[in-house]
Design an enzyme around this catalytic site. Structure first.
Site, PDB file in Angstrom:
ATOM      1  N   ASN A 210      36.181  37.348  30.637  1.00 37.26           N
ATOM      2  CA  ASN A 210      36.881  38.494  31.223  1.00 37.26           C
ATOM      3  C   ASN A 210      37.266  39.484  30.133  1.00 37.26           C
ATOM      4  O   ASN A 210      36.969  39.273  28.962  1.00 37.26           O
ATOM      5  CB  ASN A 210      38.101  38.027  32.021  1.00 37.26           C
ATOM      6  CG  ASN A 210      39.064  37.252  31.137  1.00 37.26           C
ATOM      7  OD1 ASN A 210      39.632  37.800  30.191  1.00 37.26           O
ATOM      8  ND2 ASN A 210      39.231  35.971  31.423  1.00 37.26           N
ATOM      9  N   LYS A 289      18.533  27.083  26.995  1.00 36.99           N
ATOM     10  CA  LYS A 289      18.632  28.424  27.577  1.00 36.99           C
ATOM     11  C   LYS A 289      17.882  28.475  28.921  1.00 36.99           C
ATOM     12  O   LYS A 289      16.722  28.045  29.001  1.00 36.99           O
ATOM     13  CB  LYS A 289      18.034  29.434  26.599  1.00 36.99           C
ATOM     14  CG  LYS A 289      18.189  30.853  27.048  1.00 36.99           C
ATOM     15  CD  LYS A 289      17.607  31.826  26.048  1.00 36.99           C
ATOM     16  CE  LYS A 289      17.566  33.209  26.653  1.00 36.99           C
ATOM     17  NZ  LYS A 289      16.784  34.138  25.861  1.00 36.99           N
ATOM     18  N   VAL A 308      49.265  26.392  32.640  1.00 39.48           N
ATOM     19  CA  VAL A 308      50.717  26.601  32.679  1.00 39.48           C
ATOM     20  C   VAL A 308      51.374  25.652  33.698  1.00 39.48           C
ATOM     21  O   VAL A 308      52.443  25.098  33.451  1.00 39.48           O
ATOM     22  CB  VAL A 308      51.043  28.099  32.901  1.00 39.48           C
ATOM     23  CG1 VAL A 308      50.862  28.539  34.328  1.00 39.48           C
ATOM     24  CG2 VAL A 308      52.426  28.433  32.407  1.00 39.48           C
ATOM     25  N   LYS A 337      53.834  32.916  42.289  1.00 37.99           N
ATOM     26  CA  LYS A 337      53.374  32.116  41.135  1.00 37.99           C
ATOM     27  C   LYS A 337      54.527  31.449  40.407  1.00 37.99           C
ATOM     28  O   LYS A 337      54.404  30.325  39.930  1.00 37.99           O
ATOM     29  CB  LYS A 337      52.616  33.012  40.137  1.00 37.99           C
ATOM     30  CG  LYS A 337      51.192  33.249  40.560  1.00 37.99           C
ATOM     31  CD  LYS A 337      50.452  34.186  39.640  1.00 37.99           C
ATOM     32  CE  LYS A 337      49.257  34.706  40.417  1.00 37.99           C
ATOM     33  NZ  LYS A 337      48.548  35.754  39.728  1.00 37.99           N
ATOM     34  N   LYS A 341      54.016  27.540  40.353  1.00 36.47           N
ATOM     35  CA  LYS A 341      53.686  26.930  39.052  1.00 36.47           C
ATOM     36  C   LYS A 341      54.920  26.334  38.368  1.00 36.47           C
ATOM     37  O   LYS A 341      54.825  25.856  37.249  1.00 36.47           O
ATOM     38  CB  LYS A 341      53.022  27.976  38.150  1.00 36.47           C
ATOM     39  CG  LYS A 341      51.707  28.520  38.734  1.00 36.47           C
ATOM     40  CD  LYS A 341      50.940  29.363  37.737  1.00 36.47           C
ATOM     41  CE  LYS A 341      49.733  29.992  38.410  1.00 36.47           C
ATOM     42  NZ  LYS A 341      48.584  30.104  37.526  1.00 36.47           N
TER      43      LYS A 341
HETATM   44  O1  C5P Z   1      47.031  32.074  38.908  1.00 33.72           O
HETATM   45  P1  C5P Z   1      46.923  33.127  37.860  1.00 33.72           P
HETATM   46  O2  C5P Z   1      45.694  32.973  37.016  1.00 33.72           O
HETATM   47  O3  C5P Z   1      47.034  34.524  38.368  1.00 33.72           O
HETATM   48  O4  C5P Z   1      48.204  32.893  36.956  1.00 33.72           O
HETATM   49  C1  C5P Z   1      48.419  33.574  35.786  1.00 33.72           C
HETATM   50  C2  C5P Z   1      49.262  32.738  34.877  1.00 33.72           C
HETATM   51  O5  C5P Z   1      48.794  31.400  34.825  1.00 33.72           O
HETATM   52  C3  C5P Z   1      49.161  33.210  33.442  1.00 33.72           C
HETATM   53  O6  C5P Z   1      50.372  32.872  32.806  1.00 33.72           O
HETATM   54  C4  C5P Z   1      48.006  32.397  32.894  1.00 33.72           C
HETATM   55  O7  C5P Z   1      48.024  32.298  31.491  1.00 33.72           O
HETATM   56  C5  C5P Z   1      48.233  31.079  33.575  1.00 33.72           C
HETATM   57  N1  C5P Z   1      47.033  30.293  33.836  1.00 33.72           N
HETATM   58  C6  C5P Z   1      46.844  29.105  33.173  1.00 33.72           C
HETATM   59  N2  C5P Z   1      45.743  28.338  33.451  1.00 33.72           N
HETATM   60  C7  C5P Z   1      44.851  28.732  34.356  1.00 33.72           C
HETATM   61  C8  C5P Z   1      45.025  29.929  35.052  1.00 33.72           C
HETATM   62  C9  C5P Z   1      46.125  30.701  34.772  1.00 33.72           C
HETATM   63  O8  C5P Z   1      47.656  28.748  32.308  1.00 33.72           O
HETATM   64  N3  C5P Z   1      43.791  27.969  34.602  1.00 33.72           N
END
Ligand code: C5P
Length: 401
Positions: A210, A289, A308, A337, A341
């Site tokens: 990304n 490849k 997270v 979130k 989370k």
């Molecule tokens: O669910 P989303 O990706 O929008 O959440 C964003 C938050 O979760 C950010 O703090 C990102 O660093 C964290 N994140 C993570 N592991 C993932 C996806 C997101 O720590 N696989």
């Protein structure tokens, strides 16, 4: 007020080619409010004139230990007492060796012996001279005595060699000087920060990723180091250098980031998840490849761990801060979130707005806790990071009390 306002800086210049950058360094330190007095070695005067440094510093330049006139104006002991910090830039192998040995055979080395002020050196020399055992031992000796070692940087050298030994750039030296005087309110804290994108391999040459530049996470790491925290920065691939003073753990994939985050989280006081982690990875990464034999192809993707959320479910979890990059209904999604989370705080930004967020130098954030929200207005990410770090700490302290 600027952090360097009225700070008394003795700038010691020794005889290296990087001395040609010092008038700019003096100018920039003065711009930040510092009062700068320059001390030059004999060697330094072969590269740059005292008159130039006198003109930019607005102060007389000192270069001699045994000069009756100079001792009348501001003697070496007086200068040693005057300094809030002595910065030696460039610091040659010779001055490093002389200070390490405690010699007092010119004004600059004598000042270093006579002062109780902190000393910072910015080494600058040929890469072989830097790697020489003698230089390494001398530098280590100085570090053990509490001397701050700023650099050296790496890259092309005046002699044509490439490697470690370049004096840090003026910008970096000014930043380190101001960091030095910044309030160390995060002393004794250990911050763990994820930053940048992740890369999910498709085959040995291709990946899914990304647009994250890592700038926000790196700015937070810098702000936390500046405030005195021990910082571990787990970063996906980015094109910017890690802030001085933090421990950098470089990773590629989300799974690697997950593994490292779980390793360091239990010993951390605060976890800031700023990385733009890929939600999915390729189920079966091709070992060779992939050739373009078909008109269309499908990739099967599987969910990555939520880093997270997994750290937040640890028994001895740190104070948890997440990020939410949203394009609409920012508050609604961010609060979702925060709860889902199990975070203490979430910093939300509207990435649909022009001139902020992904890849930009600027950002604006709203910091949500379960009970309140605070706006951090649009500014350079470095300024936003200082503001954010201070707010996170306030919430951290409030939770502890
Ligand atoms: O669910 P989303 O990706 O929008 O959440 C964003 C938050 O979760 C950010 O703090 C990102 O660093 C964290 N994140 C993570 N592991 C993932 C996806 C997101 O720590 N696989």
């Amino acid at each position: 007020m600027q952090i360097l306002q009225d700070k008394k800086i003795v700038l010691g210049i020794s005889g290296g080619i990087a001395a040609y950058k010092t008038p700019e360094l003096v100018r920039r330190l003065k711009e930040q409010g510092a009062d700068v007095r320059v001390v030059m070695t004999e060697g330094a005067k072969a590269f740059i004139t005292p008159l130039t440094l006198q003109a930019v510093s607005g102060n007389p330049v000192s270069d001699s230990l045994l000069d009756t006139q100079a001792e009348l104006a501001m003697g070496h002991i007086e200068l040693a007492k005057w300094a809030d910090i002595i910065i030696i830039a460039p610091a040659t192998a010779d001055i490093i060796a002389r200070i390490a040995c405690g010699m007092a055979n010119d004004l600059l080395s004598t000042l270093c012996l006579a002062t109780t002020a902190p000393i910072a050196i910015a080494p600058a020399m040929n890469q072989q001279m830097w790697h020489a055992k003698a230089t390494q031992e001398n530098t280590e000796k100085l570090a053990e005595r509490g001397c701050h070692i700023w650099g050296p940087g790496s890259g092309e050298q005046a002699c044509g060699d490439v490697g470690l030994g370049r004096m840090l750039e003026v910008d970096e030296l000014v930043t380190l000087s101001s960091d030095f005087f910044a309030d160390k309110y995060l002393d004794n804290q250990h911050w763990l920060i994820t930053a940048g994108p992740t890369r999910e391999a498709i085959d040995p040459v291709r990946y899914i990723s990304n647009h994250s530049s890592g700038k926000m996470g790196y700015a937070i790491a810098h702000a936390a180091v500046r405030a005195g925290a021990k910082v571990t920065l787990i970063s996906g691939p980015v094109a910017i250098p890690a802030p001085a003073g933090c421990k950098l753990i470089s990773v590629n994939s989300a799974e690697e980031m997950h593994q490292q985050a779980l390793k360091f989280a239990p010993s951390s006081t605060t976890f800031v998840a700023c990385a733009a982690v890929a939600d999915y990875r390729v189920a079966n990464v091709a070992s060779q490849k992939i050739k373009k034999s078909k008109d269309a192809m499908q990739l099967e993707l599987v969910r990555n761990h939520d880093i997270v959320a997994d750290v937040a479910s640890l028994e001895n979890k740190p104070f948890m801060v997440g990020f939410a990059a949203e394009t609409q209904n920012v508050e609604h999604y961010a609060r979702g979130k925060l709860m889902r989370k199990n975070l203490d705080l979430i910093a939300a930004n509207d990435v649909a707005k022009a001139g902020q967020g992904f890849n930009s130098d600027n950002n604006a954030l709203t910091l949500f806790s379960a009970i309140d929200k605070t706006e951090i207005p649009l500014a350079n990410k470095k300024i936003v990071a200082n503001h954010l770090v201070s707010l996170i700490n306030q919430h951290f302290l409030a939770k502890k009390s």
